[in-house]
Design a protein around this motif. Structure first.
Motif, PDB file in Angstrom:
ATOM      1  N   GLN A   5       0.937   1.780  -0.470  1.00 31.56           N
ATOM      2  CA  GLN A   5      -0.375   1.831  -0.999  1.00 31.56           C
ATOM      3  C   GLN A   5      -1.453   2.328  -0.061  1.00 31.56           C
ATOM      4  OE1 GLN A   5      -2.179  -1.985  -1.619  1.00 31.56           O
ATOM      5  NE2 GLN A   5      -4.198  -1.221  -2.218  1.00 31.56           N
ATOM      6  N   TYR A   6      -1.857   3.606  -0.198  1.00 32.79           N
ATOM      7  CA  TYR A   6      -2.907   4.292   0.727  1.00 32.79           C
ATOM      8  C   TYR A   6      -4.415   4.048   0.144  1.00 32.79           C
ATOM      9  CZ  TYR A   6       1.004   7.021   2.250  1.00 32.79           C
ATOM     10  OH  TYR A   6       2.117   7.486   3.016  1.00 32.79           O
ATOM     11  N   ALA A   7      -5.119   3.876   1.079  1.00 31.80           N
ATOM     12  CA  ALA A   7      -6.541   3.711   1.198  1.00 31.80           C
ATOM     13  C   ALA A   7      -7.165   4.844   1.691  1.00 31.80           C
ATOM     14  CB  ALA A   7      -6.979   2.385   1.699  1.00 31.80           C
ATOM     15  N   SER A  15      -0.498  -5.053  -4.643  1.00 26.49           N
ATOM     16  CA  SER A  15      -0.321  -3.647  -5.327  1.00 26.49           C
ATOM     17  C   SER A  15       1.138  -3.478  -5.609  1.00 26.49           C
ATOM     18  CB  SER A  15      -0.465  -2.506  -4.269  1.00 26.49           C
ATOM     19  OG  SER A  15      -0.343  -0.984  -4.821  1.00 26.49           O
ATOM     20  N   GLY A  53       0.393  -0.816   2.927  1.00 26.25           N
ATOM     21  CA  GLY A  53       1.830  -1.055   2.837  1.00 26.25           C
ATOM     22  C   GLY A  53       2.385  -1.353   4.137  1.00 26.25           C
ATOM     23  N   ALA A  87       2.503  -0.502  -5.977  1.00 29.85           N
ATOM     24  CA  ALA A  87       3.168   0.425  -5.139  1.00 29.85           C
ATOM     25  C   ALA A  87       3.527  -0.075  -3.720  1.00 29.85           C
ATOM     26  CB  ALA A  87       2.100   1.667  -5.141  1.00 29.85           C
ATOM     27  N   ARG A  88       4.725   0.531  -3.247  1.00 27.40           N
ATOM     28  CA  ARG A  88       5.079  -0.211  -1.774  1.00 27.40           C
ATOM     29  C   ARG A  88       4.223   0.533  -0.823  1.00 27.40           C
ATOM     30  NH1 ARG A  88      11.322  -0.310   0.388  1.00 27.40           N
ATOM     31  NH2 ARG A  88      10.727  -1.610   2.187  1.00 27.40           N
ATOM     32  N   ASN A 136      -4.879  -7.730  -1.344  1.00 20.21           N
ATOM     33  CA  ASN A 136      -4.427  -6.373  -1.163  1.00 20.21           C
ATOM     34  C   ASN A 136      -3.197  -6.180  -2.113  1.00 20.21           C
ATOM     35  OD1 ASN A 136      -4.778  -3.680  -0.307  1.00 20.21           O
ATOM     36  ND2 ASN A 136      -3.343  -4.326   1.714  1.00 20.21           N
ATOM     37  N   ASN A 156      -2.155   3.776   5.298  1.00 22.73           N
ATOM     38  CA  ASN A 156      -1.144   3.292   4.464  1.00 22.73           C
ATOM     39  C   ASN A 156      -1.237   1.686   4.764  1.00 22.73           C
ATOM     40  OD1 ASN A 156       1.227   2.627   3.198  1.00 22.73           O
ATOM     41  ND2 ASN A 156       2.579   3.760   4.230  1.00 22.73           N
ATOM     42  N   THR A 211      -6.887   8.705   5.563  1.00 26.24           N
ATOM     43  CA  THR A 211      -6.297   7.526   4.927  1.00 26.24           C
ATOM     44  C   THR A 211      -5.425   6.594   5.687  1.00 26.24           C
ATOM     45  OG1 THR A 211      -4.277   9.122   4.784  1.00 26.24           O
ATOM     46  CG2 THR A 211      -5.932   9.298   2.938  1.00 26.24           C
TER      47      THR A 211
END
Length: 223
Positions: A149-151, A144, A117, A146-147, A142, A115, A113
């Motif tokens: 943001q996980y990929a 989002s 952000g 949410a502050r 990109n 982050n 993963t």
């Protein structure tokens, strides 16, 4: 101390007659025609605007955007071996890798993963990767809610169909080798001076082995 000369204030019109004279001068002066000429020039010039999001500006191949995990073209397997160098060198501390040892005593990746952000898109993870498994892609959209943001790996990993159909994209992205890498290589000074061939090296090895055997046999005969 230096004596600074103050800039005199601009004389403002006070009476109605002075206001009228100033307006006539600005209307009939060259400033109006200069502005009109610039407007007409830009009106008939080539258009530089694009209709986003229907049109996109071509990005540089070294553009650093959202990461992309690469695959092997022959087998379709993941290039990542779970060494963790990208996680250690990350200055933003935004990469997390969870691995375990498989039956073949090799690392298997359970979770990968990033982050996005927190990532600053410096490209150090792509430069340090020994397997060219992670590169900086060109996905710059990109946004989002949410502050943080996980990929995950399923989002970053290149699909098998795309990797097989677009063979030239195996090493596309910042941190990978260029398409002209083979042509850009230069021989070492040793190769410039005396080119070394494999046949000559094999002949030298065989001759040295024969001389070594002869010397050993001669020593045994003397004994």
């Amino acid at each position: 101390m230096k004596n600074y000369t103050p800039i005199p204030k601009r004389k403002e019109p006070k009476t109605t007659y002075e206001h009228f004279c100033k307006s006539v001068k600005m209307t009939c002066g060259l400033d109006l025609f200069k502005g009109l000429a610039l407007t007409l020039k830009e009106f008939f010039s080539k258009k530089v605007t694009i209709h986003y999001p229907k049109e996109y500006i071509p990005l540089s191949p070294r553009y650093r955007a959202v990461h992309s995990l690469q695959r092997l073209l022959e087998s379709g397997n993941e290039r990542c071996i779970g060494c963790g160098l990208c996680e250690k060198i990350c200055t933003s501390n935004c990469i997390r890798i969870i691995t375990h040892k498989g039956d073949d005593k090799r690392k298997k990746i359970d979770s990968y993963t990033i982050n996005l952000g927190r990532c600053i898109y410096c490209g150090l993870c792509a430069e340090v990767c020994p397997e060219l498994a992670i590169v900086m892609g060109d996905r710059f959209e990109n946004a989002s809610l949410a502050r943080a943001q996980y990929a995950g790996k399923h989002e970053l990993l290149r699909p098998i169909d795309e990797a097989k159909t677009h063979t030239q994209l195996e090493f596309a992205g910042f941190g990978s080798v260029s398409a002209q890498a083979d042509k850009s290589l230069r021989p070492t000074p040793i190769a410039w001076d005396k080119p070394i061939s494999l046949e000559s090296t094999f002949e030298k090895v065989d001759s040295s082995a024969e001389t070594g055997e002869k010397s050993q046999n001669s020593k045994q005969g003397d004994v």
